[in-house]
Write a protein that holds these residues in place. Sequence first.
Motif, PDB file in Angstrom:
ATOM      1  N   GLY A   1      45.149  46.932  40.690  1.00 42.01           N
ATOM      2  CA  GLY A   1      44.944  45.624  41.294  1.00 42.01           C
ATOM      3  C   GLY A   1      45.170  44.451  40.369  1.00 42.01           C
ATOM      4  N   LEU A   2      45.360  43.324  40.987  1.00 46.71           N
ATOM      5  CA  LEU A   2      45.511  42.072  40.259  1.00 46.71           C
ATOM      6  C   LEU A   2      44.266  41.229  40.489  1.00 46.71           C
ATOM      7  CD1 LEU A   2      49.177  41.111  41.177  1.00 46.71           C
ATOM      8  CD2 LEU A   2      48.353  41.907  38.979  1.00 46.71           C
ATOM      9  N   THR A   3      43.784  40.633  39.429  1.00 45.33           N
ATOM     10  CA  THR A   3      42.640  39.744  39.580  1.00 45.33           C
ATOM     11  C   THR A   3      43.127  38.417  40.152  1.00 45.33           C
ATOM     12  OG1 THR A   3      42.895  38.845  37.366  1.00 45.33           O
ATOM     13  CG2 THR A   3      41.502  40.797  37.594  1.00 45.33           C
ATOM     14  N   ARG A   4      42.218  37.634  40.627  1.00 47.54           N
ATOM     15  CA  ARG A   4      42.564  36.324  41.181  1.00 47.54           C
ATOM     16  C   ARG A   4      43.239  35.457  40.119  1.00 47.54           C
ATOM     17  NH1 ARG A   4      39.055  33.383  45.512  1.00 47.54           N
ATOM     18  NH2 ARG A   4      39.278  35.497  46.204  1.00 47.54           N
ATOM     19  N   ARG A   5      42.762  35.564  38.892  1.00 47.50           N
ATOM     20  CA  ARG A   5      43.346  34.787  37.787  1.00 47.50           C
ATOM     21  C   ARG A   5      44.795  35.210  37.544  1.00 47.50           C
ATOM     22  NH1 ARG A   5      44.199  30.700  34.720  1.00 47.50           N
ATOM     23  NH2 ARG A   5      44.275  31.045  32.497  1.00 47.50           N
ATOM     24  N   LYS A   6      45.038  36.519  37.509  1.00 46.57           N
ATOM     25  CA  LYS A   6      46.402  37.006  37.288  1.00 46.57           C
ATOM     26  C   LYS A   6      47.325  36.598  38.427  1.00 46.57           C
ATOM     27  CE  LYS A   6      45.165  41.061  34.563  1.00 46.57           C
ATOM     28  NZ  LYS A   6      45.115  42.538  34.559  1.00 46.57           N
ATOM     29  N   LEU A   7      46.811  36.636  39.654  1.00 44.22           N
ATOM     30  CA  LEU A   7      47.634  36.222  40.790  1.00 44.22           C
ATOM     31  C   LEU A   7      47.999  34.751  40.708  1.00 44.22           C
ATOM     32  CD1 LEU A   7      46.117  38.030  43.888  1.00 44.22           C
ATOM     33  CD2 LEU A   7      48.434  38.243  42.996  1.00 44.22           C
TER      34      LEU A   7
END
Length: 62
Positions: free
Chosen positions: A48-54
């Motif tokens: 998964g991708l964190t909100r920050r990474k997205l």
Amino acid sequence: MIVSFLIYKSLELKRTYNTEVKRQLEHSKEFEKDILTEEDIKHLPEPGLTRRKLSLLFYCIN
């Protein structure tokens, strides 16, 4: 004559495809259905991708 050749090649391709699909399906049945352990997947990245990474990803794209 050309039409008959094309029909022949078409049927040959279909026959080859069907044979290969059957062979691959039989081959896939040979594998055991093992359960994965932590040891099997420890080398994989975290899912998964964190909100920050997205948000960083979308910022870089735009």
